[in-house]
Design a protein around this motif. Structure first.
Motif, PDB file in Angstrom:
ATOM      1  N   ASP A  22       7.114 -22.959   4.990  1.00  0.00           N
ATOM      2  CA  ASP A  22       5.834 -23.163   5.656  1.00  0.00           C
ATOM      3  C   ASP A  22       4.759 -22.847   4.633  1.00  0.00           C
ATOM      4  O   ASP A  22       4.611 -21.696   4.208  1.00  0.00           O
ATOM      5  CB  ASP A  22       5.709 -22.247   6.876  1.00  0.00           C
ATOM      6  N   ALA A  23       4.020 -23.853   4.221  1.00  0.00           N
ATOM      7  CA  ALA A  23       3.072 -23.699   3.122  1.00  0.00           C
ATOM      8  C   ALA A  23       2.028 -22.626   3.402  1.00  0.00           C
ATOM      9  O   ALA A  23       1.710 -21.805   2.526  1.00  0.00           O
ATOM     10  CB  ALA A  23       2.387 -25.036   2.837  1.00  0.00           C
ATOM     11  N   ASP A  24       1.475 -22.601   4.611  1.00  0.00           N
ATOM     12  CA  ASP A  24       0.440 -21.622   4.935  1.00  0.00           C
ATOM     13  C   ASP A  24       0.996 -20.200   4.906  1.00  0.00           C
ATOM     14  O   ASP A  24       0.361 -19.284   4.372  1.00  0.00           O
ATOM     15  CB  ASP A  24      -0.150 -21.917   6.320  1.00  0.00           C
ATOM     16  N   ALA A  25       2.190 -20.018   5.472  1.00  0.00           N
ATOM     17  CA  ALA A  25       2.800 -18.689   5.496  1.00  0.00           C
ATOM     18  C   ALA A  25       3.079 -18.193   4.083  1.00  0.00           C
ATOM     19  O   ALA A  25       2.821 -17.030   3.745  1.00  0.00           O
ATOM     20  CB  ALA A  25       4.084 -18.720   6.317  1.00  0.00           C
ATOM     21  N   VAL A  26       3.615 -19.084   3.246  1.00  0.00           N
ATOM     22  CA  VAL A  26       3.932 -18.709   1.868  1.00  0.00           C
ATOM     23  C   VAL A  26       2.675 -18.318   1.104  1.00  0.00           C
ATOM     24  O   VAL A  26       2.639 -17.304   0.397  1.00  0.00           O
ATOM     25  CB  VAL A  26       4.673 -19.852   1.151  1.00  0.00           C
ATOM     26  N   ALA A  27       1.629 -19.109   1.235  1.00  0.00           N
ATOM     27  CA  ALA A  27       0.382 -18.835   0.520  1.00  0.00           C
ATOM     28  C   ALA A  27      -0.189 -17.468   0.869  1.00  0.00           C
ATOM     29  O   ALA A  27      -0.771 -16.778   0.017  1.00  0.00           O
ATOM     30  CB  ALA A  27      -0.631 -19.930   0.815  1.00  0.00           C
ATOM     31  N   LYS A  28      -0.038 -17.055   2.126  1.00  0.00           N
ATOM     32  CA  LYS A  28      -0.579 -15.768   2.565  1.00  0.00           C
ATOM     33  C   LYS A  28       0.205 -14.580   2.019  1.00  0.00           C
ATOM     34  O   LYS A  28      -0.350 -13.506   1.805  1.00  0.00           O
ATOM     35  CB  LYS A  28      -0.599 -15.714   4.093  1.00  0.00           C
ATOM     36  N   VAL A  29       1.507 -14.772   1.794  1.00  0.00           N
ATOM     37  CA  VAL A  29       2.368 -13.651   1.403  1.00  0.00           C
ATOM     38  C   VAL A  29       2.535 -13.531  -0.110  1.00  0.00           C
ATOM     39  O   VAL A  29       2.750 -12.436  -0.636  1.00  0.00           O
ATOM     40  CB  VAL A  29       3.744 -13.784   2.093  1.00  0.00           C
ATOM     41  N   LEU A  30       2.408 -14.631  -0.840  1.00  0.00           N
ATOM     42  CA  LEU A  30       2.651 -14.617  -2.284  1.00  0.00           C
ATOM     43  C   LEU A  30       1.893 -13.517  -3.038  1.00  0.00           C
ATOM     44  O   LEU A  30       2.459 -12.901  -3.944  1.00  0.00           O
ATOM     45  CB  LEU A  30       2.314 -15.978  -2.895  1.00  0.00           C
ATOM     46  N   PRO A  31       0.616 -13.236  -2.722  1.00  0.00           N
ATOM     47  CA  PRO A  31      -0.099 -12.213  -3.498  1.00  0.00           C
ATOM     48  C   PRO A  31       0.526 -10.811  -3.419  1.00  0.00           C
ATOM     49  O   PRO A  31       0.236  -9.964  -4.262  1.00  0.00           O
ATOM     50  CB  PRO A  31      -1.501 -12.215  -2.865  1.00  0.00           C
ATOM     51  N   TYR A  32       1.378 -10.586  -2.423  1.00  0.00           N
ATOM     52  CA  TYR A  32       1.988  -9.269  -2.237  1.00  0.00           C
ATOM     53  C   TYR A  32       3.466  -9.262  -2.624  1.00  0.00           C
ATOM     54  O   TYR A  32       4.134  -8.227  -2.515  1.00  0.00           O
ATOM     55  CB  TYR A  32       1.866  -8.843  -0.771  1.00  0.00           C
ATOM     56  N   THR A  33       3.985 -10.389  -3.095  1.00  0.00           N
ATOM     57  CA  THR A  33       5.420 -10.549  -3.297  1.00  0.00           C
ATOM     58  C   THR A  33       5.852 -10.116  -4.693  1.00  0.00           C
ATOM     59  O   THR A  33       5.279 -10.541  -5.693  1.00  0.00           O
ATOM     60  CB  THR A  33       5.832 -12.017  -3.051  1.00  0.00           C
ATOM     61  N   ASP A  34       6.916  -9.297  -4.734  1.00  0.00           N
ATOM     62  CA  ASP A  34       7.505  -8.879  -6.012  1.00  0.00           C
ATOM     63  C   ASP A  34       8.684  -9.764  -6.400  1.00  0.00           C
ATOM     64  O   ASP A  34       8.907 -10.030  -7.575  1.00  0.00           O
ATOM     65  CB  ASP A  34       7.983  -7.424  -5.917  1.00  0.00           C
ATOM     66  N   ALA A  72       0.828  -1.215   0.000  1.00  0.00           N
ATOM     67  CA  ALA A  72       0.000   0.000   0.000  1.00  0.00           C
ATOM     68  C   ALA A  72       0.858   1.259   0.000  1.00  0.00           C
ATOM     69  O   ALA A  72       0.449   2.298  -0.537  1.00  0.00           O
ATOM     70  CB  ALA A  72      -0.918  -0.010   1.220  1.00  0.00           C
ATOM     71  N   LEU A  73       2.052   1.168   0.573  1.00  0.00           N
ATOM     72  CA  LEU A  73       2.951   2.318   0.652  1.00  0.00           C
ATOM     73  C   LEU A  73       3.886   2.423  -0.559  1.00  0.00           C
ATOM     74  O   LEU A  73       4.682   3.368  -0.651  1.00  0.00           O
ATOM     75  CB  LEU A  73       3.793   2.239   1.927  1.00  0.00           C
ATOM     76  N   GLY A  74       3.816   1.470  -1.461  1.00  0.00           N
ATOM     77  CA  GLY A  74       4.640   1.516  -2.660  1.00  0.00           C
ATOM     78  C   GLY A  74       6.011   0.899  -2.518  1.00  0.00           C
ATOM     79  O   GLY A  74       6.920   1.180  -3.313  1.00  0.00           O
ATOM     80  N   LEU A  75       6.190   0.035  -1.519  1.00  0.00           N
ATOM     81  CA  LEU A  75       7.458  -0.662  -1.344  1.00  0.00           C
ATOM     82  C   LEU A  75       7.496  -1.917  -2.213  1.00  0.00           C
ATOM     83  O   LEU A  75       6.462  -2.487  -2.549  1.00  0.00           O
ATOM     84  CB  LEU A  75       7.671  -1.068   0.119  1.00  0.00           C
ATOM     85  N   GLN A  76       8.704  -2.354  -2.559  1.00  0.00           N
ATOM     86  CA  GLN A  76       8.888  -3.653  -3.187  1.00  0.00           C
ATOM     87  C   GLN A  76       8.979  -4.702  -2.079  1.00  0.00           C
ATOM     88  O   GLN A  76       9.664  -4.481  -1.089  1.00  0.00           O
ATOM     89  CB  GLN A  76      10.171  -3.688  -4.006  1.00  0.00           C
ATOM     90  N   VAL A  77       8.319  -5.817  -2.251  1.00  0.00           N
ATOM     91  CA  VAL A  77       8.325  -6.867  -1.234  1.00  0.00           C
ATOM     92  C   VAL A  77       9.179  -8.041  -1.713  1.00  0.00           C
ATOM     93  O   VAL A  77       8.903  -8.650  -2.746  1.00  0.00           O
ATOM     94  CB  VAL A  77       6.894  -7.348  -0.920  1.00  0.00           C
ATOM     95  N   VAL A  78      10.229  -8.328  -0.943  1.00  0.00           N
ATOM     96  CA  VAL A  78      11.108  -9.469  -1.214  1.00  0.00           C
ATOM     97  C   VAL A  78      10.869 -10.486  -0.111  1.00  0.00           C
ATOM     98  O   VAL A  78      10.967 -10.172   1.069  1.00  0.00           O
ATOM     99  CB  VAL A  78      12.587  -9.052  -1.235  1.00  0.00           C
ATOM    100  N   TYR A  79      10.578 -11.707  -0.508  1.00  0.00           N
ATOM    101  CA  TYR A  79      10.204 -12.741   0.454  1.00  0.00           C
ATOM    102  C   TYR A  79      11.129 -13.939   0.305  1.00  0.00           C
ATOM    103  O   TYR A  79      11.163 -14.577  -0.753  1.00  0.00           O
ATOM    104  CB  TYR A  79       8.750 -13.139   0.210  1.00  0.00           C
ATOM    105  N   ALA A  80      11.901 -14.223   1.353  1.00  0.00           N
ATOM    106  CA  ALA A  80      12.741 -15.425   1.382  1.00  0.00           C
ATOM    107  C   ALA A  80      11.955 -16.502   2.114  1.00  0.00           C
ATOM    108  O   ALA A  80      11.825 -16.460   3.332  1.00  0.00           O
ATOM    109  CB  ALA A  80      14.057 -15.133   2.089  1.00  0.00           C
TER     110      ALA A  80
END
Length: 292
Positions: free
Chosen positions: A163-175, A150-158
């Motif tokens: 953890d399948a549940d954690a990954v599924a929740k974050v993927l829609p916001y991941t760049d 929402a603030l215009g940051l790039q999201v990097v997710y390692a």
């Protein structure tokens, strides 16, 4: 620009052993050391040593004050690390074998007691174009990713530890998604999709001695970055060093392939050293090593 790291802070207890213990086996360690660790702390140190500005968002217990001081010494902004009086500092017991392979048991402690208010207060100082990096050793990842986008940051997710549940929740916001080959296989099995079908525009998969590959999903291309041959002493923290340098390179405006090359050099140098955050190389170390 700047990097914001929602990440773990651990006290690493490292035991040097002849080989990794089998089930039920008791080993006597040849050596023991204690140092700063945790995927989040490792990445923050790597980002700082790669000459990027990084603010760490995290939490420790009362006995972990020295870890915060150590991060500050390494150039990390620690203003958004909370000390929680009712929690133990996260810690990891690490066995490192003579061939450099490791076995790790982690207790999360304060790392899993970060509040949304802590995350919101930190990111309120962020600016569009900054980078948020996260791993799976804390809580509040989805909340942080949503705020960051929402603030215009790039999201990097390692996506580690996987953890399948954690990954599924974050993927829609991941760049940019960073994961190793095993985690990539686990993710595809859980999601029942190829990596290119996950909706993430850019994905880096580390391949150990084979280097890494970059999937530019938006462009429909795949590029292999070969590894640099070195003598492995200790693989602990090498992936975190790679990711930290990759993020720092991108924050400093490098094209992806240049940032990947820098991260590959940093990761290769890291495996020649014993330890975690305290031995992550800086840019001068990489230049002096002349790895190619």
């Amino acid at each position: 620009m700047a990097v914001w790291n929602l990440g773990s802070i651990n006290i690493d207890n490292v035991y040097r052993v002849s080989h990794l213990p089998a089930p039920g086996e008791t080993l006597h360690a040849a050596d023991y050391t204690q140092g700063l660790g945790g995927k989040g702390a490792n990445m923050s140190v790597a980002i700082a040593r790669a000459a990027a500005r990084v603010t760490h968002i995290g939490a420790v217990g009362p006995a972990g004050s020295w870890t915060v001081e150590r991060l500050l010494e390494y150039g990390v902004d620690t203003g958004h690390i909370a000390t929680l009086g009712d929690q133990a500092t996260g810690h990891a017991n690490i066995s490192v074998a003579e061939d450099g392979e490791n076995q790790i048991v982690v207790f999360s402690g304060a790392n899993k007691s970060i509040t949304e208010d802590m995350v919101g207060a930190a990111l309120s100082d962020a600016a569009a174009g900054d980078i948020l990096v996260m791993q799976n050793e804390t809580n509040c990842q989805k909340y942080a990713a949503k705020i960051a986008k929402a603030l215009g940051l790039q999201v990097v997710y390692a996506a580690a530890p996987f953890d399948a549940d954690a990954v599924a929740k974050v993927l829609p916001y991941t760049d940019l998604l960073v994961l190793n080959e095993v985690e990539a296989g686990q993710l595809m099995a859980v999601m029942k999709k190829e990596l290119s079908e996950l909706g993430v525009p850019s994905i880096v998969v580390t391949l150990g001695s084979e280097g890494s590959k970059w999937l530019d999903v938006s462009a429909g291309s795949e590029t292999h970055m070969p590894a640099i041959p070195v003598t492995t002493v200790d693989t602990t923290g090498a992936g975190d060093t790679f990711t930290g340098y990759l993020v720092a390179g991108l924050d400093r405006g490098m094209p992806m392939l240049q940032a990947l090359a820098l991260a590959t050099q940093a990761g290769a140098l890291m495996v020649t050293r014993q330890g975690t955050a305290d031995v992550i190389p800086d840019l001068k170390d990489i230049e002096d090593a002349r790895l190619a």
